[in-house]
Design a protein around this motif. Structure first.
Motif, PDB file in Angstrom:
ATOM      1  N   SER A 150       2.429   1.806  -3.415  1.00 55.46           N
ATOM      2  CA  SER A 150       1.507   2.336  -4.420  1.00 55.46           C
ATOM      3  C   SER A 150       1.236   3.815  -4.161  1.00 55.46           C
ATOM      4  CB  SER A 150       0.207   1.533  -4.430  1.00 55.46           C
ATOM      5  OG  SER A 150      -0.477   1.703  -3.226  1.00 55.46           O
ATOM      6  N   ALA A 151       1.186   4.197  -2.876  1.00 50.42           N
ATOM      7  CA  ALA A 151       0.931   5.613  -2.584  1.00 50.42           C
ATOM      8  C   ALA A 151       2.097   6.468  -3.044  1.00 50.42           C
ATOM      9  CB  ALA A 151       0.689   5.801  -1.091  1.00 50.42           C
ATOM     10  N   ILE A 159      -3.995  -4.447  -6.663  1.00 51.66           N
ATOM     11  CA  ILE A 159      -3.502  -4.159  -5.307  1.00 51.66           C
ATOM     12  C   ILE A 159      -4.444  -4.735  -4.265  1.00 51.66           C
ATOM     13  CG2 ILE A 159      -3.010  -2.323  -3.645  1.00 51.66           C
ATOM     14  CD1 ILE A 159      -2.110  -0.592  -5.973  1.00 51.66           C
ATOM     15  N   VAL A 160      -5.754  -4.489  -4.456  1.00 52.70           N
ATOM     16  CA  VAL A 160      -6.725  -4.964  -3.479  1.00 52.70           C
ATOM     17  C   VAL A 160      -6.626  -6.479  -3.322  1.00 52.70           C
ATOM     18  CG1 VAL A 160      -9.151  -5.170  -2.926  1.00 52.70           C
ATOM     19  CG2 VAL A 160      -8.286  -3.046  -3.903  1.00 52.70           C
ATOM     20  N   ILE A 169      -1.762   3.666 -11.602  1.00 49.55           N
ATOM     21  CA  ILE A 169      -2.941   4.413 -11.131  1.00 49.55           C
ATOM     22  C   ILE A 169      -2.740   5.893 -11.421  1.00 49.55           C
ATOM     23  CG2 ILE A 169      -4.317   5.033  -9.112  1.00 49.55           C
ATOM     24  CD1 ILE A 169      -3.755   2.366  -7.936  1.00 49.55           C
ATOM     25  N   GLY A 173      -5.543  -0.909  -9.498  1.00 46.54           N
ATOM     26  CA  GLY A 173      -6.104  -0.784  -8.157  1.00 46.54           C
ATOM     27  C   GLY A 173      -6.678  -2.110  -7.689  1.00 46.54           C
ATOM     28  N   LEU A 174      -7.413  -2.772  -8.581  1.00 51.12           N
ATOM     29  CA  LEU A 174      -7.978  -4.078  -8.218  1.00 51.12           C
ATOM     30  C   LEU A 174      -6.866  -5.072  -7.921  1.00 51.12           C
ATOM     31  CD1 LEU A 174     -11.035  -4.553 -10.588  1.00 51.12           C
ATOM     32  CD2 LEU A 174     -10.998  -4.242  -8.116  1.00 51.12           C
ATOM     33  N   VAL A 205      -3.264  -7.448  -1.467  1.00 50.14           N
ATOM     34  CA  VAL A 205      -3.252  -7.052  -0.056  1.00 50.14           C
ATOM     35  C   VAL A 205      -4.254  -7.878   0.748  1.00 50.14           C
ATOM     36  CG1 VAL A 205      -3.632  -5.156   1.545  1.00 50.14           C
ATOM     37  CG2 VAL A 205      -2.449  -4.739  -0.582  1.00 50.14           C
ATOM     38  N   LEU A 206      -5.397  -8.117   0.157  1.00 52.21           N
ATOM     39  CA  LEU A 206      -6.412  -8.927   0.830  1.00 52.21           C
ATOM     40  C   LEU A 206      -5.869 -10.330   1.092  1.00 52.21           C
ATOM     41  CD1 LEU A 206      -9.290  -8.884   1.834  1.00 52.21           C
ATOM     42  CD2 LEU A 206     -10.048  -9.644  -0.413  1.00 52.21           C
ATOM     43  N   ASN A 232      -3.381 -10.270   3.860  1.00 54.62           N
ATOM     44  CA  ASN A 232      -4.012 -10.099   5.173  1.00 54.62           C
ATOM     45  C   ASN A 232      -4.647 -11.392   5.654  1.00 54.62           C
ATOM     46  OD1 ASN A 232      -3.472  -7.466   6.021  1.00 54.62           O
ATOM     47  ND2 ASN A 232      -4.948  -6.638   4.579  1.00 54.62           N
ATOM     48  N   LEU A 240       0.836  -1.209   0.000  1.00 51.54           N
ATOM     49  CA  LEU A 240       0.000   0.000   0.000  1.00 51.54           C
ATOM     50  C   LEU A 240       0.867   1.254   0.000  1.00 51.54           C
ATOM     51  CD1 LEU A 240      -2.855  -0.970   2.481  1.00 51.54           C
ATOM     52  CD2 LEU A 240      -2.991  -0.777   0.004  1.00 51.54           C
ATOM     53  N   ILE A 290      -8.421   1.606 -12.808  1.00 50.03           N
ATOM     54  CA  ILE A 290      -9.138   0.612 -12.012  1.00 50.03           C
ATOM     55  C   ILE A 290      -8.399  -0.727 -11.984  1.00 50.03           C
ATOM     56  CG2 ILE A 290     -11.230  -0.796 -11.978  1.00 50.03           C
ATOM     57  CD1 ILE A 290     -12.791   1.675 -12.635  1.00 50.03           C
TER      58      ILE A 290
END
Lengths: 579, 339, 324
Positions: free
Chosen positions: B270-271, B311-312, B290, B308-309, B315-316, B319, B267, B305
């Motif tokens: 990416s930021a 990354i989600v 992005i 971004g997906l 990361v998910l 986690n 995260l 998009i």
């Protein structure tokens, strides 16, 4: 360049795709700037024009900092102050290519150079008053020129150092008198300028915004967020650099020369700061604002062209983007390497990055289209050479470029492109990197905020090999594109102010440029032809890679008419009509 | 914030503890799914050059605004002029559904699908390396502070407190702005500004306080444990105690922290890249993509998009895996997250 | 108590001093940071540069420059920016603070309410599908980059579905001061609030659930159950109250960091002119006065919040209170 600097202010930050409609009401903390003007004795004021009245609401991403007209170097501030302050001479306020030689404004006449260009004599117009009621006199003129040095105007050195006594003023601004440089005769209202050495551009410099005439009692330091009184049709009555600027009519104004300083239409001009480009566009499309200062974002050019074609304003400006090649560092200390990049770069791609042919045109010379001395030519395109330039750019010539690189023996060297941090520059930098890679170099891009980058690339200590940047002249002239950027005199090693980013110095070409400049004192056309020769001679040495000249594309609200944009002054705020 | 470490301090975890944990983890459907997703994404990213070369037939790094491709027998420009009366602007080709430009092009005419895979390589590499480096540094700090205590602990802890006080992203951005122009010079070593080591080091650094605390806490508990005291009384040299008694126990904490830290690092990467302060052009990461897509959000939203997906998903998965590991190793571990 | 307080203040001042010296030194060690040329204007002659250098005191020794800057920042409060001539930095921060405050407070309300609801519900229905769904939702929440979520929210509400009934109320967004028009303020901020809250909802609901589940094993909860209290009552009155300690201390720190500029990405994506964006702007422009001012502002907030949390901790937790 002026605009490029502002571009920094405009682009420096908000990549955000949404908006910030900052307070439209300006009730809180309005700074009252000029002393309250007793509304009275307006017998001199011209009767209202048809279509006049109303409040013009413009919007900009951020303000341009200080309002001091002799110090501010931001295009946006200049936009506001064009109808607030006047200079002795001015560029004509009408659109088109004829608006080039300067005309008389506060002066009654355009002076003829005397004593081989060492003396200029003007007579001040009668009956012009500042917005505080004070009547303009010769002492105000002399004081304003002293103030250029005392307050530390950025152009004091480059533009006004030909005046007698200017050297002393630069060295010791506090005790500047300029008493030999400017003599006045209050009775006949004449002001005489005495120069040490002839300055072929002295007349345009009397029209340059830093020589605005202010009341003699204006403090000799940066006035910051307060605007001193001016002579134009408007006065600035409120300013908060983070939020807004407000201008109202100057009750003492009457039109003395329509082409130099026309009376304004709107009663009030309000600017709101703090919206990014995307938001500005949306707001103007919805009619919340009348004009967006920033250009329409690339992503939405199509949308604007589809739905708001009638409101889109496209106008030419003397702005182009180029890559400066450092001629003192490898590989670009090698002429063949410089020429190779000029042949190889795909200027058509650069046009696409700026929104297509309607917005941008390829350029491969150093004087842009529209400037005096412009003579369309392109040495670096398929089928052309510096000896036999084509009329315009057609296509890149990669083969020739590769051969030149082979001959130069520079292939494989490491090159770092230093570019400003923002979308269009980023795309251009990547394209350049591609091209360099195709030529066999090991190229990379380094980007930084534009405000930082612009001084960074000038300092020789930073050893920048190739820098992507843009240039817009202060006023339409060939010298500000050639002499300012490529003469030996604008190289200042180890300094952040060394506009000759290429560090290119060639005494022969310097002589040719000086000669072209001096010709202007006698023969304007011959001077321009000579400038065109200098342009070609410089381009044969390829100290930089000109890429694209771009037009400005902005949006006006439906209710606004009579948009007039000049080469020198951008869009004239005072001439916009609200229906 | 306090860290609860409720596992009793025991001598070096035996092999059976790890085997037990592995068994628990294998039985956990969620963790296994996450692991599978991760493996697939990593594999796909590793195969990026093959995809670009054999499937999409494109160079994901060369801008191609003047080019065209053949779709269904028609030649189509990659940058398509708008047909408004003013001829203003061009739009990159949208998702084609064909192998070439499967997801369309970005504003420089590059294949997004191919860049997505290439970008993933950098994003995953940076976040994994940053997580490992951060764990290494945190262990160094945490073990030193926790084991030696006293003045060492005070100094290190205050230092961590100060770092903790600065918002993580602001801290990372400041460090990046300083290094992004000139690179980094550490003694005789120079790291170029576009070297991926720079974001790795920065991200690892800013998360040290977040990982060092649990490690320190764990070590402090261990130091008081009977088996450590016993070893010390028996005259076992300090380095042996540290190496054979403390470290293996700390390892559990590290294994649990690993995936979570990698998620945080991804995260953060990416930021930074989104603000053009991480991975530098022409290299790509999901963050830079992005950023590229932001300028096209109105006309071609897929450009922003898609990464971004990605990354989600990663990361998910990380986690979920982290949760699974924690449960399997039975450590309650609250790691603070940044925004 | 007073001496503890004074010590705390002393520590705070030392930390602030350390940070400010560090920022100052790093700035002057950074190549290309010399602001003289930018202040003087392009093509300014060496003499003009010299004049500016002298006026701004860049020719003085660093300790003197540091002292002058601190005096201008804290005492005369007329420190001006290096990047934008004539722009004073203190009013800029004063103007940015309410924006950040509005954003963070609204968002905090949302994340507190939602996370408490989610955490309690999940703990109460531990092991059921509701629990699993909520856990999964929380995980998704902490897995989304906030700036990307903001972009997608903008895309949906402003472009793709702006013309539908669902999003037609979304204003041409941006910040409107609360004092000027409360309704417009609310409309402009409600989407940024939710976007910023998403990640915190994820974190907090997870922590709360874990806490509550662990607490269920504790003795006093068993006692409560043995007394025959209803499960809901136990959870809310006993469980939640005990968990509040961790929760509040965590909240205090997060809240302070957000106020201090941690919400920067949200502010950037939604174009909100808050403190985070200002800091970012100052950093990219290498504008030392503004960097100094924002960093001091942010550090003050965080240090203060730490102190408040410590005090709250003492007040809330009987173990700590009585143990001292």
């Amino acid at each position: 360049m002026l605009r490029c600097l502002t571009f920094a202010a405009r682009m420096n930050f908000l990549r955000a795709s949404t908006l910030a409609v900052i307070a439209q009401t300006l009730s809180v903390s309005v700074v009252i700037l000029s002393p309250a003007v007793a509304m009275a004795q307006n017998d001199s004021q011209t009767p209202p024009l048809p279509h006049s009245g109303g409040t013009l609401r413009m919007v900009a991403q951020s303000s341009g900092g200080t309002l001091d007209p002799q110090i501010s170097y931001m295009a946006l501030t200049r936009q506001f102050e064009t109808p607030v302050y006047d200079t002795l001479l001015a560029y004509p306020k009408f659109a088109g290519a004829r608006a080039v030689p300067v005309i008389a404004s506060l002066a009654e006449n355009v002076p003829q150079p005397e004593d081989d260009g060492l003396t200029y004599r003007i007579t001040l117009r009668k009956g012009i008053r500042f917005s505080n009621g004070h009547e303009l006199n010769t002492e105000d003129v002399a004081a304003s020129f002293r103030r250029i040095f005392k307050a530390g105007s950025p152009t004091a050195g480059p533009y006004y150092s030909h005046l007698k006594g200017a050297k002393e003023c630069l060295a010791d601004p506090a005790h500047c008198t300029l008493k030999e440089g400017i003599t006045t005769d209050p009775a006949s209202r004449t002001v005489t300028f005495h120069l040490d050495t002839p300055d072929p551009e002295f007349l345009p410099r009397l029209a340059w915004s830093h020589s605005a005439i202010l009341p003699a009692d204006t403090p000799a330091s940066d006035t910051g967020n307060t605007a001193p009184p001016g002579t134009g049709p408007y006065r600035i009555t409120g300013y908060d650099p983070t939020r807004f600027l407000r201008m109202e009519r100057n009750p003492y104004f009457h039109e003395w020369a329509h082409d130099a300083q026309p009376a304004g239409y709107p009663d009030i001009i309000e600017a709101t700061f703090g919206l990014d480009q995307e938001s500005e566009l949306t707001a103007v499309e919805n009619g919340q604002f009348d004009w967006m200062y920033e250009s329409i974002p690339l992503d939405r050019l199509g949308e604007a062209g589809d739905h708001f074609a009638g409101q889109v304003q496209i106008y030419s400006q003397l702005l182009y983007y180029y890559a400066a090649l450092n001629t003192t560092l490898p590989p670009f200390d090698n002429l063949k390497a410089r020429q190779a990049l000029n042949y190889a770069v795909n200027r058509h791609a650069m046009v696409i990055y700026h929104g297509g042919p309607a917005v941008a045109t390829p350029i491969c010379q150093l004087i842009p289209s529209g400037a005096p001395g412009f003579d369309s030519s392109c040495a670096y395109t398929k089928g052309a050479s510096p000896e036999h330039p084509a009329a315009e750019w057609k296509a890149p010539d990669l083969e020739k470029a590769r051969q030149l690189v082979r001959e130069s023996g520079t292939a494989g060297q490491k090159i770092t492109i230093v570019a400003p941090l923002d979308g269009r520059y980023g795309a251009m930098a990547t394209e350049l990197r591609n091209t360099l890679a195709q030529l066999g170099y090991d190229a990379s891009v380094r980007s930084m905020t534009q405000a930082v980058q612009f001084s960074y690339i000038q300092n020789s200590d930073n050893r920048v090999q190739i820098a992507l940047t843009g240039w817009q002249a202060d006023y339409p002239s060939a010298s500000s594109f050639l002499q300012t950027l490529y003469s030996c005199t604008t190289i200042h090693p180890h300094s952040d102010n060394s506009l000759n980013v290429s560090a290119y110095c060639n005494p022969d070409i310097d002589a040719l440029m000086d000669q072209s400049a001096m010709l202007a004192l006698k023969d304007y056309d011959a001077s321009n032809a000579s400038w065109a020769r200098a342009d070609r001679a410089l381009m044969a040495q390829a100290p930089s890679v000109p890429l694209v000249q771009i037009r400005r594309v902005t949006l006006l609200a439906k209710r606004v008419h009579n948009a007039i944009a000049t080469l020198n002054d951008d869009l004239l705020l005072s001439q916009l009509q609200i229906k | 914030m306090t860290t609860d470490l409720q596992t009793p301090a025991s001598p070096a975890p035996s092999v059976s503890l790890w085997r037990q944990a592995a068994r628990t983890l294998l039985a956990d459907k969620g963790s296994m799914t996450a692991l599978a997703v991760l493996c697939i994404i990593v594999l796909a990213c590793l195969l990026a050059p093959l995809y670009a070369h054999y499937v999409a037939h494109t160079d994901a790094f060369a801008s191609n605004v003047a080019g065209s491709i053949v779709l269904n027998g028609h030649e189509v420009d990659i940058m398509q002029p708008n047909d408004n009366p003013l001829h203003l602007g061009l739009s990159p080709i949208g998702p084609t559904g064909h192998t070439a430009y499967l997801l369309g092009a970005d504003s420089q005419g590059r294949d997004i699908a191919a860049r997505l895979l290439y970008g993933g390589r950098n994003s995953l590499m940076i976040s994994a390396c940053a997580a490992v480096l951060c764990l290494f540094l945190s262990t160094l700090v945490g073990v030193t502070a926790g084991y030696f205590g006293g003045i060492t602990d005070s100094i290190l802890s205050r230092l961590m407190d100060i770092m903790w006080a600065v918002p993580v992203y602001l801290f990372a951005i400041s460090l990046s702005i300083i290094t992004v122009r000139h690179g980094l010079q550490i003694g005789p070593f120079t790291i170029e500004a576009d070297n991926l080591l720079i974001p790795i080091i920065i991200i690892a650094l800013v998360y040290v306080p977040y990982a060092a605390r649990p490690v320190r806490g764990r070590v402090m508990v261990l130091r008081q444990a009977e088996f450590v005291t016993a070893a010390r009384c028996l005259g076992v040299p300090q380095w042996r105690v540290l190496l054979f008694d403390i470290l293996p126990n700390v390892l559990i904490t590290l294994v649990v922290l690993g995936p979570l830290l990698m998620a945080l690092s991804l995260l953060a990467e990416s930021a930074l890249s989104f603000l053009s302060l991480g991975v530098q052009a022409p290299a790509a990461s999901w963050g830079t993509m992005i950023q590229d897509g932001e300028g096209l959000i109105y006309s071609r939203p897929v450009v922003a998009i898609a990464p971004g997906l990605a990354i989600v998903f990663v990361v998910l998965a990380l986690n979920i895996l982290g949760d699974g590991l924690r449960d399997a190793l039975d450590i309650r571990n609250a790691t603070r997250r940044s925004r | 108590m007073l001496s503890a307080f004074l010590r705390r203040v002393g520590q705070t001042l030392i930390v602030l001093f350390g940070i400010s010296v560090l920022v100052f030194l790093v700035f002057f060690a950074t190549p290309g940071a010399d602001p003289t040329a930018r202040i003087a204007g392009r093509n300014a002659s060496p003499q003009t540069m010299e004049k500016v250098r002298h006026e701004y005191g860049f020719d003085r020794p660093l300790p003197f420059q540091y002292a002058t800057m601190m005096k201008k920042l804290f005492i005369t409060r007329d420190l001006t920016s290096y990047a934008n001539r004539g722009e004073q930095v203190v009013p800029e921060i004063i103007q940015a603070a309410p924006v950040t405050l509005s954003l963070v407070c609204g968002s905090a309300v949302i994340w507190l309410i939602v996370s408490v609801a989610m955490g309690t519900l999940a703990a109460a229905m531990k092991g059921s599908w509701v629990d699993r769904t909520l856990i999964m939702l929380g995980l998704v929440g902490i897995s989304m980059p906030v700036f990307w979520l903001g972009q997608v929210a903008n895309l949906i509400s402003l472009s793709r579905y702006h013309d539908t009934w669902l999003f037609s109320w979304v204003p041409g967004p941006g910040y409107v001061p609360l004092t000027q028009n409360p309704l417009a303020w609310f409309k402009a901020l409600v989407i940024p609030w939710c976007v910023l809250a998403v990640m915190f909802i994820g974190i907090y609901s997870r922590i709360l659930r874990a806490d509550l589940v662990a607490l269920a094993q504790e003795d006093f909860m068993r006692t409560a159950r043995a007394k025959g209290l209803s499960p809901a009552r136990i959870l809310v009155f006993h469980g939640l109250r005990t968990s509040a300690i961790t929760y509040v201390s965590l909240f205090g720190l997060d809240f302070a960091q957000l106020l201090g500029g941690g919400a920067l990405l949200t502010e950037v994506v939604f174009g909100l002119p808050g403190v985070g964006r200002l800091t970012y702007q100052a950093l990219t422009n290498l504008d030392l006065p503004l960097i100094m001012a924002t960093v001091m502002y942010s550090a003050t907030f965080v240090v203060l919040a730490n102190a408040v949390v410590d005090i709250l901790y003492i007040l809330l937790d009987p173990r700590v209170r009585d143990g001292r």
